[in-house]
Design a protein around this motif. Structure first.
Motif, PDB file in Angstrom:
ATOM      1  N   VAL A 241      -5.603  21.071  13.171  1.00  0.00           N
ATOM      2  CA  VAL A 241      -5.234  19.750  13.682  1.00  0.00           C
ATOM      3  C   VAL A 241      -4.018  19.822  14.611  1.00  0.00           C
ATOM      4  CG1 VAL A 241      -6.162  18.190  11.904  1.00  0.00           C
ATOM      5  CG2 VAL A 241      -3.987  19.366  11.484  1.00  0.00           C
ATOM      6  N   HIS A 242      -3.954  18.842  15.497  1.00  0.00           N
ATOM      7  CA  HIS A 242      -2.765  18.601  16.315  1.00  0.00           C
ATOM      8  C   HIS A 242      -2.333  17.162  16.080  1.00  0.00           C
ATOM      9  CE1 HIS A 242      -0.092  18.120  19.783  1.00  0.00           C
ATOM     10  NE2 HIS A 242      -0.698  16.961  19.968  1.00  0.00           N
ATOM     11  N   GLY A 243      -1.036  16.895  16.102  1.00  0.00           N
ATOM     12  CA  GLY A 243      -0.543  15.526  16.049  1.00  0.00           C
ATOM     13  C   GLY A 243       0.668  15.364  16.946  1.00  0.00           C
ATOM     14  N   SER A 244       0.785  14.216  17.593  1.00  0.00           N
ATOM     15  CA  SER A 244       1.935  13.942  18.476  1.00  0.00           C
ATOM     16  C   SER A 244       3.233  14.062  17.698  1.00  0.00           C
ATOM     17  CB  SER A 244       1.844  12.525  19.040  1.00  0.00           C
ATOM     18  OG  SER A 244       0.599  12.287  19.637  1.00  0.00           O
ATOM     19  N   ASP A 245       4.315  14.442  18.401  1.00  0.00           N
ATOM     20  CA  ASP A 245       5.579  14.675  17.698  1.00  0.00           C
ATOM     21  C   ASP A 245       6.630  13.584  17.879  1.00  0.00           C
ATOM     22  OD1 ASP A 245       6.357  15.202  20.290  1.00  0.00           O
ATOM     23  OD2 ASP A 245       6.894  17.295  19.929  1.00  0.00           O
ATOM     24  N   ALA A 246       6.384  12.603  18.744  1.00  0.00           N
ATOM     25  CA  ALA A 246       7.387  11.554  18.992  1.00  0.00           C
ATOM     26  C   ALA A 246       6.704  10.365  19.672  1.00  0.00           C
ATOM     27  CB  ALA A 246       8.500  12.104  19.880  1.00  0.00           C
ATOM     28  N   PRO A 247       7.342   9.204  19.656  1.00  0.00           N
ATOM     29  CA  PRO A 247       6.716   8.007  20.262  1.00  0.00           C
ATOM     30  C   PRO A 247       6.335   8.187  21.732  1.00  0.00           C
ATOM     31  CG  PRO A 247       8.561   7.349  18.890  1.00  0.00           C
ATOM     32  CD  PRO A 247       8.583   8.850  18.934  1.00  0.00           C
ATOM     33  N   GLU A 248       7.200   8.848  22.521  1.00  0.00           N
ATOM     34  CA  GLU A 248       6.901   9.011  23.955  1.00  0.00           C
ATOM     35  C   GLU A 248       5.688   9.915  24.152  1.00  0.00           C
ATOM     36  OE1 GLU A 248      10.130  10.247  22.657  1.00  0.00           O
ATOM     37  OE2 GLU A 248      10.441   8.089  22.477  1.00  0.00           O
ATOM     38  N   THR A 249       5.660  11.029  23.415  1.00  0.00           N
ATOM     39  CA  THR A 249       4.523  11.936  23.566  1.00  0.00           C
ATOM     40  C   THR A 249       3.259  11.304  23.003  1.00  0.00           C
ATOM     41  OG1 THR A 249       5.332  13.091  21.603  1.00  0.00           O
ATOM     42  CG2 THR A 249       5.751  14.143  23.712  1.00  0.00           C
ATOM     43  N   ALA A 250       3.368  10.516  21.951  1.00  0.00           N
ATOM     44  CA  ALA A 250       2.186   9.838  21.394  1.00  0.00           C
ATOM     45  C   ALA A 250       1.561   8.934  22.455  1.00  0.00           C
ATOM     46  CB  ALA A 250       2.565   9.033  20.150  1.00  0.00           C
ATOM     47  N   ALA A 251       2.374   8.159  23.148  1.00  0.00           N
ATOM     48  CA  ALA A 251       1.853   7.254  24.186  1.00  0.00           C
ATOM     49  C   ALA A 251       1.182   8.049  25.301  1.00  0.00           C
ATOM     50  CB  ALA A 251       2.986   6.390  24.736  1.00  0.00           C
ATOM     51  N   GLU A 252       1.824   9.135  25.728  1.00  0.00           N
ATOM     52  CA  GLU A 252       1.248   9.979  26.796  1.00  0.00           C
ATOM     53  C   GLU A 252      -0.046  10.629  26.352  1.00  0.00           C
ATOM     54  OE1 GLU A 252       3.836  13.117  28.205  1.00  0.00           O
ATOM     55  OE2 GLU A 252       5.471  11.680  28.460  1.00  0.00           O
ATOM     56  N   GLU A 253      -0.046  11.142  25.134  1.00  0.00           N
ATOM     57  CA  GLU A 253      -1.219  11.876  24.647  1.00  0.00           C
ATOM     58  C   GLU A 253      -2.395  10.936  24.385  1.00  0.00           C
ATOM     59  OE1 GLU A 253       1.266  15.578  22.621  1.00  0.00           O
ATOM     60  OE2 GLU A 253      -0.057  14.384  21.365  1.00  0.00           O
ATOM     61  N   ILE A 254      -2.128   9.730  23.897  1.00  0.00           N
ATOM     62  CA  ILE A 254      -3.210   8.749  23.707  1.00  0.00           C
ATOM     63  C   ILE A 254      -3.819   8.420  25.066  1.00  0.00           C
ATOM     64  CG2 ILE A 254      -3.719   6.339  23.099  1.00  0.00           C
ATOM     65  CD1 ILE A 254      -1.622   6.691  20.782  1.00  0.00           C
ATOM     66  N   ALA A 255      -2.964   8.188  26.060  1.00  0.00           N
ATOM     67  CA  ALA A 255      -3.449   7.824  27.394  1.00  0.00           C
ATOM     68  C   ALA A 255      -4.218   8.972  28.053  1.00  0.00           C
ATOM     69  CB  ALA A 255      -2.286   7.393  28.277  1.00  0.00           C
ATOM     70  N   TYR A 256      -3.944  10.205  27.651  1.00  0.00           N
ATOM     71  CA  TYR A 256      -4.667  11.353  28.214  1.00  0.00           C
ATOM     72  C   TYR A 256      -6.150  11.314  27.815  1.00  0.00           C
ATOM     73  CZ  TYR A 256      -5.652  16.121  29.718  1.00  0.00           C
ATOM     74  OH  TYR A 256      -6.176  17.223  30.359  1.00  0.00           O
ATOM     75  N   TYR A 257      -6.440  10.843  26.617  1.00  0.00           N
ATOM     76  CA  TYR A 257      -7.822  10.881  26.111  1.00  0.00           C
ATOM     77  C   TYR A 257      -8.527   9.534  26.045  1.00  0.00           C
ATOM     78  CZ  TYR A 257      -6.880  15.685  24.741  1.00  0.00           C
ATOM     79  OH  TYR A 257      -6.569  17.026  24.760  1.00  0.00           O
ATOM     80  N   PHE A 258      -7.783   8.438  25.991  1.00  0.00           N
ATOM     81  CA  PHE A 258      -8.402   7.129  25.778  1.00  0.00           C
ATOM     82  C   PHE A 258      -7.978   6.120  26.838  1.00  0.00           C
ATOM     83  CE2 PHE A 258      -8.397   9.145  21.598  1.00  0.00           C
ATOM     84  CZ  PHE A 258      -9.689   8.882  21.148  1.00  0.00           C
ATOM     85  N   SER A 259      -8.937   5.297  27.248  1.00  0.00           N
ATOM     86  CA  SER A 259      -8.631   4.180  28.140  1.00  0.00           C
ATOM     87  C   SER A 259      -8.269   2.972  27.280  1.00  0.00           C
ATOM     88  CB  SER A 259      -9.843   3.855  29.006  1.00  0.00           C
ATOM     89  OG  SER A 259     -10.771   3.100  28.263  1.00  0.00           O
TER      90      SER A 259
END
Ligand code: CMP
Length: 139
Positions: free
Chosen positions: A115-133
């Protein structure tokens, strides 16, 4: 606060048919899967996602691995979801992961760590936007 985090069930886990068992761990911890899809990344797409690691010696191996079989990308939501998800995943290296965590139970090595999981709020927002519209994210 209620947060969202980006989670990836990696090729070592999808190929061993562990998606449901891993999702059960998230749900038992109070995390809600609010978006989810199974995709096959190209090596270039994996490389873009992990570009912060571009100078690391394991980068090429990491990108090859992430493109070697389908992954399940998902958005987990809940109270303190980012930290909670990291707790449920356990340490990056399964040898160091606490008992009962996903990586302790399922991971095979530091690279093939399920598994991978985001490490902070900023990266979570970026990583969600990378895969989901936005259209794929309902409340
Ligand atoms: P992840 O949380 O997805 O973020 C980067 C990944 O790089 C990490 O999980 C590990 O799977 C991988 N990684 C970290 N260290 C190593 C290593 N020494 N060899 C191979 N892969 C690694």
């Amino acid at each position: 606060a209620t947060e969202r985090t980006l989670s990836i069930i990696k090729p070592d886990a999808t190929s061993r048919n562990l998606t449901g068992k891993i999702n059960a761990k998230f749900e038992e911890a109070g995390l809600r899967i609010v978006a989810q899809k199974r995709i096959l990344l190209t090596k270039a797409q994996a490389g873009e996602f992990y570009k912060v690691h571009a100078e690391r010696p394991f980068y090429d191996e990491l990108c090859e691995f992430m493109a070697s079989a389908p992954v399940v990308v998902q958005v987990l939501e809940g109270e303190n979801a980012i930290a909670k998800n990291r707790e449920v995943m356990g340490a990056t290296n399964p040898a160091d992961a606490a008992e009962g965590t996903i990586r302790a139970e399922f991971a095979q090595s530091v690279g093939e760590n399920s598994v991978h999981g985001s490490d902070a709020p900023e990266t979570a927002a970026e990583e969600i936007a990378y895969y989901f519209s936005g259209l794929e994210l309902v409340g």
